[in-house]
Design an enzyme around this catalytic site. Structure first.
Site, PDB file in Angstrom:
ATOM      1  N   SER A  83       0.824  -1.210   0.000  1.00  0.00           N
ATOM      2  CA  SER A  83       0.000   0.000   0.000  1.00  0.00           C
ATOM      3  C   SER A  83       0.855   1.256   0.000  1.00  0.00           C
ATOM      4  O   SER A  83       0.327   2.366   0.062  1.00  0.00           O
ATOM      5  CB  SER A  83      -0.906  -0.010   1.226  1.00  0.00           C
ATOM      6  OG  SER A  83      -0.150   0.119   2.417  1.00  0.00           O
ATOM      7  N   THR A 200      -1.788   2.810   3.609  1.00  0.00           N
ATOM      8  CA  THR A 200      -1.020   4.061   3.669  1.00  0.00           C
ATOM      9  C   THR A 200      -0.239   3.951   4.959  1.00  0.00           C
ATOM     10  O   THR A 200      -0.637   3.215   5.853  1.00  0.00           O
ATOM     11  CB  THR A 200      -1.990   5.263   3.798  1.00  0.00           C
ATOM     12  OG1 THR A 200      -2.725   5.416   2.595  1.00  0.00           O
ATOM     13  CG2 THR A 200      -1.280   6.579   4.091  1.00  0.00           C
ATOM     14  N   THR A 218       1.877   6.914   0.587  1.00  0.00           N
ATOM     15  CA  THR A 218       0.962   5.871   0.117  1.00  0.00           C
ATOM     16  C   THR A 218       1.076   5.624  -1.385  1.00  0.00           C
ATOM     17  O   THR A 218       1.555   6.497  -2.126  1.00  0.00           O
ATOM     18  CB  THR A 218      -0.494   6.301   0.412  1.00  0.00           C
ATOM     19  OG1 THR A 218      -1.387   5.228   0.141  1.00  0.00           O
ATOM     20  CG2 THR A 218      -0.922   7.501  -0.437  1.00  0.00           C
ATOM     21  N   ARG A 228      -5.478  10.025 -10.210  1.00  0.00           N
ATOM     22  CA  ARG A 228      -6.257  10.252  -8.989  1.00  0.00           C
ATOM     23  C   ARG A 228      -5.310  10.595  -7.830  1.00  0.00           C
ATOM     24  O   ARG A 228      -4.297   9.939  -7.625  1.00  0.00           O
ATOM     25  CB  ARG A 228      -7.061   9.007  -8.652  1.00  0.00           C
ATOM     26  CG  ARG A 228      -7.875   9.084  -7.347  1.00  0.00           C
ATOM     27  CD  ARG A 228      -7.139   8.462  -6.184  1.00  0.00           C
ATOM     28  NE  ARG A 228      -7.958   8.397  -4.968  1.00  0.00           N
ATOM     29  CZ  ARG A 228      -7.478   8.053  -3.780  1.00  0.00           C
ATOM     30  NH1 ARG A 228      -6.206   7.743  -3.641  1.00  0.00           N
ATOM     31  NH2 ARG A 228      -8.253   8.011  -2.728  1.00  0.00           N
ATOM     32  N   ASP A 231      -5.995  11.682  -0.191  1.00  0.00           N
ATOM     33  CA  ASP A 231      -5.863  12.655   0.900  1.00  0.00           C
ATOM     34  C   ASP A 231      -4.421  12.791   1.392  1.00  0.00           C
ATOM     35  O   ASP A 231      -4.042  13.833   1.935  1.00  0.00           O
ATOM     36  CB  ASP A 231      -6.764  12.256   2.077  1.00  0.00           C
ATOM     37  CG  ASP A 231      -6.479  10.843   2.575  1.00  0.00           C
ATOM     38  OD1 ASP A 231      -6.049   9.984   1.768  1.00  0.00           O
ATOM     39  OD2 ASP A 231      -6.687  10.582   3.764  1.00  0.00           O
ATOM     40  N   THR A 251      -5.413   7.316   7.412  1.00  0.00           N
ATOM     41  CA  THR A 251      -5.366   6.270   6.396  1.00  0.00           C
ATOM     42  C   THR A 251      -6.814   5.887   6.082  1.00  0.00           C
ATOM     43  O   THR A 251      -7.699   6.121   6.896  1.00  0.00           O
ATOM     44  CB  THR A 251      -4.607   5.015   6.886  1.00  0.00           C
ATOM     45  OG1 THR A 251      -5.268   4.496   8.048  1.00  0.00           O
ATOM     46  CG2 THR A 251      -3.166   5.326   7.250  1.00  0.00           C
ATOM     47  N   GLY A 252      -7.018   5.290   4.927  1.00  0.00           N
ATOM     48  CA  GLY A 252      -8.373   4.885   4.561  1.00  0.00           C
ATOM     49  C   GLY A 252      -8.872   5.674   3.366  1.00  0.00           C
ATOM     50  O   GLY A 252      -8.088   6.351   2.686  1.00  0.00           O
TER      51      GLY A 252
END
Ligand code: ASP
Length: 350
Positions: A83, A200, A218, A228, A231, A251-252
């Site tokens: 990741s 991340t 990340t 793309r 965040d 993260t997420g």
């Protein structure tokens, strides 16, 4: 899934107390760790080695920015963390594009790169954007050109394992294009373990002089559209540091964070007196609330269908983390002990 009530939450862990906050209700208070040392390093769950490394840099008298970057470099270099950095899962075209940001409390300055190809340590490039340019964020070709100018070596970041996972995704996507479906319905073991689209690393640190720094790095959501940006490289979303208050990162699912400026809000809430864990949880609540406005992102009970986790550290050395869903852990070295801890959460699974 069951909503985790505030009451349950207050029961959890025993040590949690109630704080009548400006936010209008009891929220959990996490104890101030009194470990006899001011050093702290906090990271996402995949950052146990990072907090360990960051602490050794801090103990040796290193700067917290050196500490967090040295910490996350271990994970950026590791092909088994798919990741982040080298070995990260690619975009829909099978190309690895990396995002990273750094922020340094004492100067309140930041640097970031987005959609960076071929460079396995985007955190180091982000630091140079902060230290060697008058800008904060460089993207794509410009970021790569800047990295080259500073002598970074270009390499193919797509490992065989990541390529196999991508190919599997590609062949499974449609029965109307020219790619045949996978040869077997069974997912090969080496691919099965990496089919998660998230990941991340965020790492935050505080040193004995009260200096705070943070980094988030990340490969972003796997199979994302080319170009793309998530965040992680956006200051205020994936990372924010205010040396007068504290630091936060995430993260997420970046899209949810980008639309709520979560890290900035967490630091702001800590500035209004909330503990790091409470501030993280409060922002989880706000995100869950806004997500209800977008039905395609909600399950049949109106809860987000995605994961998001936050980590925070304040200038007193208190730290905490919260996630939308139970089961998330974070790494924290409190100066005495490095360990994975349970994040607070908003919703129970199941
Ligand atoms: N936050 C990252 C992004 O949206 C991905 C992740 O942490 O899963 O790019």
């Amino acid at each position: 899934m069951k909503r985790y009530s505030r009451r349950d939450f207050l029961k959890r862990g025993g040590a949690l107390g109630a704080l009548a906050a400006a936010t209008g209700g009891p929220v959990p208070v996490f104890p101030v760790p009194d470990t006899g040392t001011p050093f702290r390093a906090v990271a996402s769950g995949n950052g146990f080695r990072a907090t360990d490394k960051a602490m050794s840099v801090l103990r040796a008298g290193g700067d917290p920015l050196d500490a967090v970057i040295a910490g996350v470099n271990i994970v950026e270099d590791d092909p088994d963390d798919m990741s982040v950095g080298y070995g990260g899962l690619p975009n829909e075209d099978g190309i690895v594009e990396l995002d990273a940001s750094v922020m340094y409390g004492p100067t309140h300055t930041a640097g970031a790169v987005a959609s960076l190809r071929n460079i396995k340590n985007p955190s180091k490039v982000a630091r140079l954007v902060m230290e060697r340019t008058d800008h904060v964020l460089l993207v794509g070709e410009g970021a790569l050109k800047f990295a080259r100018a500073h002598g970074f070596k270009e390499e193919n970041l797509l490992t065989d394992k990541a390529r196999a996972a991508w190919l599997r995704w590609k062949e499974t996507m449609s029965d109307r294009d020219n790619w045949f479906p996978p040869r077997t319905a069974d997912l090969p073991a080496e691919v099965r373990s990496v089919m998660s689209t998230h990941g991340t690393i965020n790492c935050l640190a505080l040193d004995a002089k009260g200096r705070l720094a943070g980094v988030t790095t990340t490969s972003g959501l796997s199979w994302k559209l080319a170009g793309r940006v998530g965040d992680s490289p956006i200051i205020g979303a994936g990372l924010y540091v205010d040396n007068d208050i504290g630091a936060a990162g995430s993260t997420g699912r970046g899209e949810a964070n980008l639309q709520t400026c979560a890290s900035f809000r967490i630091v702001d809430l800590m500035g209004r007196g909330l503990s790091p864990g409470s501030a993280c949880l409060k922002v989880c609540e706000a995100i869950a609330e806004k997500t209800k406005l977008v039905p395609r992102l909600c399950d049949d009970q109106g809860r987000p269908k995605f994961g998001l986790e936050f980590y925070a550290l304040n200038r007193k050395g208190e730290f905490g983390a919260a996630a939308l869903y139970e089961g998330s852990r974070y790494a924290a070295h409190d100066g005495a002990e490095n360990r994975l801890r349970e994040s607070a959460y908003l919703f129970k699974r199941g």
